[in-house]
Design an enzyme around this catalytic site. Sequence first.
Site, PDB file in Angstrom:
ATOM      1  N   HIS A 153       0.647  -1.252  -0.145  1.00  0.00           N
ATOM      2  CA  HIS A 153      -0.177   0.126  -0.075  1.00  0.00           C
ATOM      3  C   HIS A 153       0.754   1.124   0.213  1.00  0.00           C
ATOM      4  O   HIS A 153       0.420   2.497  -0.319  1.00  0.00           O
ATOM      5  CB  HIS A 153      -0.821   0.065   1.309  1.00  0.00           C
ATOM      6  CG  HIS A 153      -2.353   0.432   0.804  1.00  0.00           C
ATOM      7  ND1 HIS A 153      -2.446   1.842   0.163  1.00  0.00           N
ATOM      8  CD2 HIS A 153      -3.629   0.268   1.459  1.00  0.00           C
ATOM      9  CE1 HIS A 153      -3.765   1.795   0.102  1.00  0.00           C
ATOM     10  NE2 HIS A 153      -4.396   0.904   1.034  1.00  0.00           N
TER      11      HIS A 153
ATOM     12  N   LYS B 184     -25.631  -2.250  -6.088  1.00  0.00           N
ATOM     13  CA  LYS B 184     -25.820  -0.801  -5.988  1.00  0.00           C
ATOM     14  C   LYS B 184     -26.957  -0.190  -6.560  1.00  0.00           C
ATOM     15  O   LYS B 184     -27.254   0.990  -6.275  1.00  0.00           O
ATOM     16  CB  LYS B 184     -24.393  -0.126  -6.481  1.00  0.00           C
ATOM     17  CG  LYS B 184     -24.087  -0.350  -7.863  1.00  0.00           C
ATOM     18  CD  LYS B 184     -22.941   0.211  -8.184  1.00  0.00           C
ATOM     19  CE  LYS B 184     -22.545   0.038  -9.592  1.00  0.00           C
ATOM     20  NZ  LYS B 184     -21.392   0.718 -10.104  1.00  0.00           N
TER      21      LYS B 184
ATOM     22  N   SER C   6     -31.882   3.453  -6.685  1.00  0.00           N
ATOM     23  CA  SER C   6     -33.290   3.641  -7.164  1.00  0.00           C
ATOM     24  C   SER C   6     -33.957   4.370  -6.060  1.00  0.00           C
ATOM     25  O   SER C   6     -35.090   4.902  -6.490  1.00  0.00           O
ATOM     26  CB  SER C   6     -34.127   2.268  -7.251  1.00  0.00           C
ATOM     27  OG  SER C   6     -33.940   1.435  -6.109  1.00  0.00           O
TER      28      SER C   6
ATOM     29  N   THR D 169      -4.993  10.078   1.412  1.00  0.00           N
ATOM     30  CA  THR D 169      -6.569   9.582   1.987  1.00  0.00           C
ATOM     31  C   THR D 169      -6.560  10.475   3.322  1.00  0.00           C
ATOM     32  O   THR D 169      -5.625  11.071   3.897  1.00  0.00           O
ATOM     33  CB  THR D 169      -6.563   8.378   2.352  1.00  0.00           C
ATOM     34  OG1 THR D 169      -5.522   8.000   3.545  1.00  0.00           O
ATOM     35  CG2 THR D 169      -6.416   7.232   1.158  1.00  0.00           C
TER      36      THR D 169
END
Length: 322
Positions: free
Chosen positions: A36, A114, A119, A160
């Site tokens: 990472h 998703k 919706s 981040t």
Amino acid sequence: MIHGGLSTENGCNRWFDKPVQLIVNPQGHIGMNMEHSPAEVPPFRRLYDLAYQRGCETQTQNINNSKQILQTPVHLKFIINKQNENDIRSAKKHLDTIVSDVHFIAHQFDEYGKEVPKSFGFSPDAWIQQAFQLAWYRLTGRPTACYESGSTRQFYRGRTDTIRSTSIKSLEFAQSMMNPSTTNIEKFEKLRSSIDHHVEYTKWAMSGQAIDRHLLGLKLIGLELGRNVPELFMDPTYADSLHFGLSTSQAVSDYPIHCAFGPAVANGYGLCYNPQSHSILTGISSLRSCPTTDSVAMGDSIRQSLLDMQRLVENNSRNSKL
């Protein structure tokens, strides 16, 4: 894929000092192990998506001729001494201990994806995060600090910041769902309020307005200047806020791939999720040595939470039309 099994299997064939390792087994299963430090998931995920796409496009082509451009492997001979042998044995033992303790499962929720929360006008990411909150609360009866990775790539050298999914709103929602005396209307309102708060916090984090990287920067600057650590950082509550029982990250892909990482704390879970249009894929990890966590139980609780939330919203939608 992640650890290769024990040292007697493929555990010695995982290179965590390399940014990317491509893994292919004899049955044709493929994976990618990423370290990472150099980057976040998106560039690695993009690389994987391109490889997956091209693999699907060329799977019917004859690739036998590709072997002609490969050089014959050369066996490397290493000269090692007694100390090297002892170090290798010790490393293998340590590896086997860690591998045996980690419990990974590839959880697949196929009832919907998703498109369902979209919706009803809800953010899929915020929806899934509320399901995680409810799943944890269902298993433990209490909240826990939750880390979600929020990209700050809009800033120069941005990486981040922490989206703190656990909030008063999320706790009120989880409590209402587990309280049989709470009406469906009240549950729905608490779900909507919790999702709205999560969306707002996500915007804060991605625009540099969250708290964690600022606090970390101030702490490190103080240490570099030789100053005493401020009392805030010594407070038990601050330590609790960094004990992430849920360490989560969304790894969106166009393809049905599972991503996973280990838990951040010994009594927590790692949850890496890939919301597809009609399914939700989650890599769940925990430690077998912890008596209070279980990856399978968490997977079952997430599934139940997603179903409960769907029923709640659909019932509210039907009632509102009456």
